[in-house]
Design an enzyme around this catalytic site. Sequence first.
Site, PDB file in Angstrom:
ATOM      1  N   SER A 205      14.599  -4.213   2.093  1.00 15.90           N
ATOM      2  CA  SER A 205      14.791  -2.877   1.270  1.00 15.90           C
ATOM      3  C   SER A 205      15.930  -2.867   0.339  1.00 15.90           C
ATOM      4  O   SER A 205      16.813  -3.692   0.743  1.00 15.90           O
ATOM      5  CB  SER A 205      14.568  -1.833   2.207  1.00 15.90           C
TER       6      SER A 205
ATOM      7  N   TYR B  26      17.010   2.455  10.194  1.00 15.99           N
ATOM      8  CA  TYR B  26      16.325   1.745   9.007  1.00 15.99           C
ATOM      9  C   TYR B  26      17.319   0.687   8.239  1.00 15.99           C
ATOM     10  O   TYR B  26      17.081  -0.351   8.202  1.00 15.99           O
ATOM     11  CB  TYR B  26      15.611   2.585   8.072  1.00 15.99           C
TER      12      TYR B  26
HETATM   13  P1  NAD Z   1       3.187   2.192   4.750  1.00 19.14           P
HETATM   14  O1  NAD Z   1       3.343   3.414   5.786  1.00 19.14           O
HETATM   15  O2  NAD Z   1       2.338   2.269   3.717  1.00 19.14           O
HETATM   16  O3  NAD Z   1       2.693   0.759   5.495  1.00 19.14           O
HETATM   17  C1  NAD Z   1       3.237   0.420   6.835  1.00 19.14           C
HETATM   18  C2  NAD Z   1       2.173  -0.755   7.370  1.00 19.14           C
HETATM   19  O4  NAD Z   1       2.904  -1.116   8.547  1.00 19.14           O
HETATM   20  C3  NAD Z   1       1.087   0.071   7.610  1.00 19.14           C
HETATM   21  O5  NAD Z   1      -0.026  -0.865   7.385  1.00 19.14           O
HETATM   22  C4  NAD Z   1       1.052   0.452   9.184  1.00 19.14           C
HETATM   23  O6  NAD Z   1       0.043   0.438  10.061  1.00 19.14           O
HETATM   24  C5  NAD Z   1       1.876  -0.865   9.585  1.00 19.14           C
HETATM   25  N1  NAD Z   1       2.667  -0.785  10.914  1.00 19.14           N
HETATM   26  C6  NAD Z   1       3.394   0.372  11.037  1.00 19.14           C
HETATM   27  N2  NAD Z   1       3.801  -0.026  12.503  1.00 19.14           N
HETATM   28  C7  NAD Z   1       3.247  -0.939  13.057  1.00 19.14           C
HETATM   29  C8  NAD Z   1       3.183  -1.508  14.144  1.00 19.14           C
HETATM   30  N3  NAD Z   1       3.806  -1.162  15.254  1.00 19.14           N
HETATM   31  N4  NAD Z   1       2.445  -2.793  14.552  1.00 19.14           N
HETATM   32  C9  NAD Z   1       1.704  -3.147  13.142  1.00 19.14           C
HETATM   33  N5  NAD Z   1       1.733  -2.551  12.246  1.00 19.14           N
HETATM   34  C10 NAD Z   1       2.432  -1.566  11.819  1.00 19.14           C
HETATM   35  O7  NAD Z   1       4.440   1.624   4.380  1.00 19.14           O
HETATM   36  P2  NAD Z   1       4.875   0.836   3.149  1.00 19.14           P
HETATM   37  O8  NAD Z   1       5.957   1.784   1.967  1.00 19.14           O
HETATM   38  O9  NAD Z   1       3.872  -0.022   2.442  1.00 19.14           O
HETATM   39  O10 NAD Z   1       6.209  -0.239   3.799  1.00 19.14           O
HETATM   40  C11 NAD Z   1       5.937  -1.658   4.071  1.00 19.14           C
HETATM   41  C12 NAD Z   1       7.141  -2.218   4.150  1.00 19.14           C
HETATM   42  O11 NAD Z   1       8.025  -2.082   2.898  1.00 19.14           O
HETATM   43  C13 NAD Z   1       8.284  -1.686   5.199  1.00 19.14           C
HETATM   44  O12 NAD Z   1       8.863  -2.674   5.841  1.00 19.14           O
HETATM   45  C14 NAD Z   1       9.256  -0.910   4.489  1.00 19.14           C
HETATM   46  O13 NAD Z   1      10.423  -0.617   5.219  1.00 19.14           O
HETATM   47  C15 NAD Z   1       9.461  -1.548   3.121  1.00 19.14           C
HETATM   48  N6  NAD Z   1       9.741  -0.912   2.225  1.00 19.14           N
HETATM   49  C16 NAD Z   1       9.346   0.184   1.420  1.00 19.14           C
HETATM   50  C17 NAD Z   1       9.856   1.036   0.363  1.00 19.14           C
HETATM   51  C18 NAD Z   1       9.061   1.974  -0.181  1.00 19.14           C
HETATM   52  O14 NAD Z   1       9.515   2.846  -1.094  1.00 19.14           O
HETATM   53  N7  NAD Z   1       7.858   2.409   0.294  1.00 19.14           N
HETATM   54  C19 NAD Z   1      11.012   0.479  -0.125  1.00 19.14           C
HETATM   55  C20 NAD Z   1      11.590  -0.636   0.357  1.00 19.14           C
HETATM   56  C21 NAD Z   1      11.041  -1.104   1.417  1.00 19.14           C
END
Ligand code: NAD
Length: 256
Positions: free
Chosen positions: A138, A151
């Site tokens: 991130s 986080y």
């Molecule tokens: P999201 O909530 O849409 O997806 C998260 C995924 O992780 C889901 O499929 C969920 O089921 C899975 N997950 C959560 N807990 C779990 C567990 N205990 N076991 C197995 N699977 C699990 O979120 P996203 O925004 O797509 O985030 C994905 C990644 O990207 C994360 O690591 C997040 O920190 C990172 N990220 C997101 C953003 C953003 O702005 N959305 C920015 C930077 C980084």
Amino acid sequence: MNRTALITGSTSGIGLGIATEFAKAKYNIVFNGLEPNGAEIAANIGKQYGIETMFFPANMMKPDEIKDMVTKSTEKFGKIDVLICNAGIQHVAPIDEFPDDKWNAIIAINLTSAYHLTKAVWPKMKEQKFGRIINIASAHGLVASEFKSAYVTSKHGIVGLTKVLGLEGAPYNITANAICPGYVKTPLVEKQIADQAKAHNMSEGDVVSKVMLYKQAVKQFVSVETLGQLALFLASDNANTITGTAMPVDGGWNAQ
Ligand code: NAD
């Protein structure tokens, strides 16, 4: 033979977007996530793009379930060529109010699961002299924001792990890189928009423009297609000398 990518948290948001780009490029995909319709998502993408898929609802807090997923998918596909550690959660609270269980869950899912996953795929990658580890960190892997102690810690940690893996993987043509996105409009962020609107008594539009995209020079959410295309390049043969990096894809947030 097609290459195989295992992508955690790939039944929602960024993981699903990356999986779709890899499916278009004809990788076989091992899906993972806690969405109840995960098996259906994996099967539909398999059918749509003519690739083989598997789905495991392995909980990233449980090392045994992680190992079992890697063992069973390696049995089917012979190897995992690309590991994308993407599953992640967020919780926002001041440090003195931060719930201990949320701290532990965030460190386990966002950071420690990548350690267990890497350990499980590593021996085969070493043996075949090819491996690509891509960690979805991130912008918060490079800079901090208040109220996100767990986080930010987890994301700085995964950047550190990525650097070590880059060094250890070098003799075996295993690369490790972290992608550091700014804000991407996924269910994880939609929840934060709603929570912050309530907490600050602001409209959701103001939360997006005045809080979230405030730090990005490019006032747009990062798209999952951008992240998928970057991951695809990092997974390719041509990216063999790119390793140990943490790449911001954050609309210029980290340039300031
Ligand atoms: P999201 O909530 O849409 O997806 C998260 C995924 O992780 C889901 O499929 C969920 O089921 C899975 N997950 C959560 N807990 C779990 C567990 N205990 N076991 C197995 N699977 C699990 O979120 P996203 O925004 O797509 O985030 C994905 C990644 O990207 C994360 O690591 C997040 O920190 C990172 N990220 C997101 C953003 C953003 O702005 N959305 C920015 C930077 C980084």
